[in-house]
Design a protein around this motif. Structure first.
Motif, PDB file in Angstrom:
ATOM      1  N   ARG A   1      -2.826  -8.390   7.318  1.00 29.66           N
ATOM      2  CA  ARG A   1      -2.680  -7.259   8.246  1.00 29.66           C
ATOM      3  C   ARG A   1      -1.645  -6.272   7.708  1.00 29.66           C
ATOM      4  O   ARG A   1      -0.612  -6.675   7.197  1.00 29.66           O
ATOM      5  CB  ARG A   1      -2.225  -7.728   9.618  1.00 29.66           C
ATOM      6  N   ILE A   2      -1.936  -4.991   7.859  1.00 27.92           N
ATOM      7  CA  ILE A   2      -0.999  -3.961   7.415  1.00 27.92           C
ATOM      8  C   ILE A   2       0.118  -3.846   8.443  1.00 27.92           C
ATOM      9  O   ILE A   2      -0.135  -3.595   9.621  1.00 27.92           O
ATOM     10  CB  ILE A   2      -1.698  -2.595   7.240  1.00 27.92           C
ATOM     11  N   ASN A   3       1.350  -4.059   7.992  1.00 31.69           N
ATOM     12  CA  ASN A   3       2.518  -3.893   8.844  1.00 31.69           C
ATOM     13  C   ASN A   3       2.686  -2.399   9.105  1.00 31.69           C
ATOM     14  O   ASN A   3       2.798  -1.624   8.161  1.00 31.69           O
ATOM     15  CB  ASN A   3       3.752  -4.475   8.155  1.00 31.69           C
TER      16      ASN A   3
ATOM     17  N   TYR B   1       3.611   0.491   2.742  1.00 28.67           N
ATOM     18  CA  TYR B   1       3.369  -0.463   3.816  1.00 28.67           C
ATOM     19  C   TYR B   1       3.068  -1.823   3.196  1.00 28.67           C
ATOM     20  O   TYR B   1       2.351  -1.932   2.207  1.00 28.67           O
ATOM     21  CB  TYR B   1       2.187  -0.036   4.689  1.00 28.67           C
ATOM     22  N   HIS B   2       3.601  -2.872   3.807  1.00 27.58           N
ATOM     23  CA  HIS B   2       3.378  -4.238   3.345  1.00 27.58           C
ATOM     24  C   HIS B   2       2.174  -4.820   4.076  1.00 27.58           C
ATOM     25  O   HIS B   2       2.046  -4.676   5.292  1.00 27.58           O
ATOM     26  CB  HIS B   2       4.631  -5.077   3.622  1.00 27.58           C
ATOM     27  N   VAL B   3       1.291  -5.460   3.329  1.00 26.35           N
ATOM     28  CA  VAL B   3       0.154  -6.166   3.915  1.00 26.35           C
ATOM     29  C   VAL B   3       0.567  -7.626   4.033  1.00 26.35           C
ATOM     30  O   VAL B   3       0.708  -8.328   3.033  1.00 26.35           O
ATOM     31  CB  VAL B   3      -1.120  -6.030   3.047  1.00 26.35           C
TER      32      VAL B   3
ATOM     33  N   SER C   1      -2.262   1.017  -4.368  1.00 28.21           N
ATOM     34  CA  SER C   1      -1.951  -0.269  -3.737  1.00 28.21           C
ATOM     35  C   SER C   1      -1.743  -1.308  -4.823  1.00 28.21           C
ATOM     36  O   SER C   1      -2.198  -1.160  -5.941  1.00 28.21           O
ATOM     37  CB  SER C   1      -3.071  -0.707  -2.803  1.00 28.21           C
TER      38      SER C   1
ATOM     39  N   GLU D   1       0.713   5.263   0.741  1.00 25.51           N
ATOM     40  CA  GLU D   1      -0.122   6.275   1.396  1.00 25.51           C
ATOM     41  C   GLU D   1       0.544   7.638   1.249  1.00 25.51           C
ATOM     42  O   GLU D   1       1.677   7.832   1.674  1.00 25.51           O
ATOM     43  CB  GLU D   1      -0.265   5.906   2.871  1.00 25.51           C
TER      44      GLU D   1
ATOM     45  N   ILE E   1       0.851  -1.186   0.000  1.00 24.36           N
ATOM     46  CA  ILE E   1       0.000   0.000   0.000  1.00 24.36           C
ATOM     47  C   ILE E   1       0.887   1.236   0.000  1.00 24.36           C
ATOM     48  O   ILE E   1       1.869   1.287   0.730  1.00 24.36           O
ATOM     49  CB  ILE E   1      -0.898   0.032   1.250  1.00 24.36           C
TER      50      ILE E   1
END
Length: 64
Positions: free
Chosen positions: A26-28, A20-22, A63, A6, A4
Motif C-alpha cells: 500500500r502507498i503510504n 512515497y513509501h510503498v 519508482s 511523483e 515512488i
C-alpha cells in the motif's frame, strides 16, 4: 517497488516532486523527505531502510 517519486506540475517556479513509501503493498499517503546520508529512513511498519541513494534512483526512474 518500495519507493515512488511523483512529479508536481511544472506550472510554478518551485516545481519539484514527492517521494512515497510503498509499505506492505500500500502507498503510504505521507510524503517523505530525503534522509541525511548517515541516517536512512526506516519504516516502523515493515522495517525497510531507505537510504539517500534510493531516493535519487526513484527520482530518476519514477519508482524503485
Amino acid at each position: 517497488m518500495v519507493l515512488i517519486y511523483e512529479n508536481e506540475p511544472l506550472d510554478h517556479e518551485h516545481a519539484g516532486g514527492h517521494w512515497y513509501h510503498v509499505c506492505l503493498g500500500r502507498i503510504n499517503p505521507e510524503s517523505l523527505s530525503v534522509p541525511p546520508v548517515d541516517r536512512p529512513y526506516e519504516c516502523p511498519r515493515c522495517g525497510i531502510e531507505l537510504e539517500t541513494e534510493d531516493f535519487w534512483h526513484a527520482q530518476m526512474k519514477g519508482s524503485v
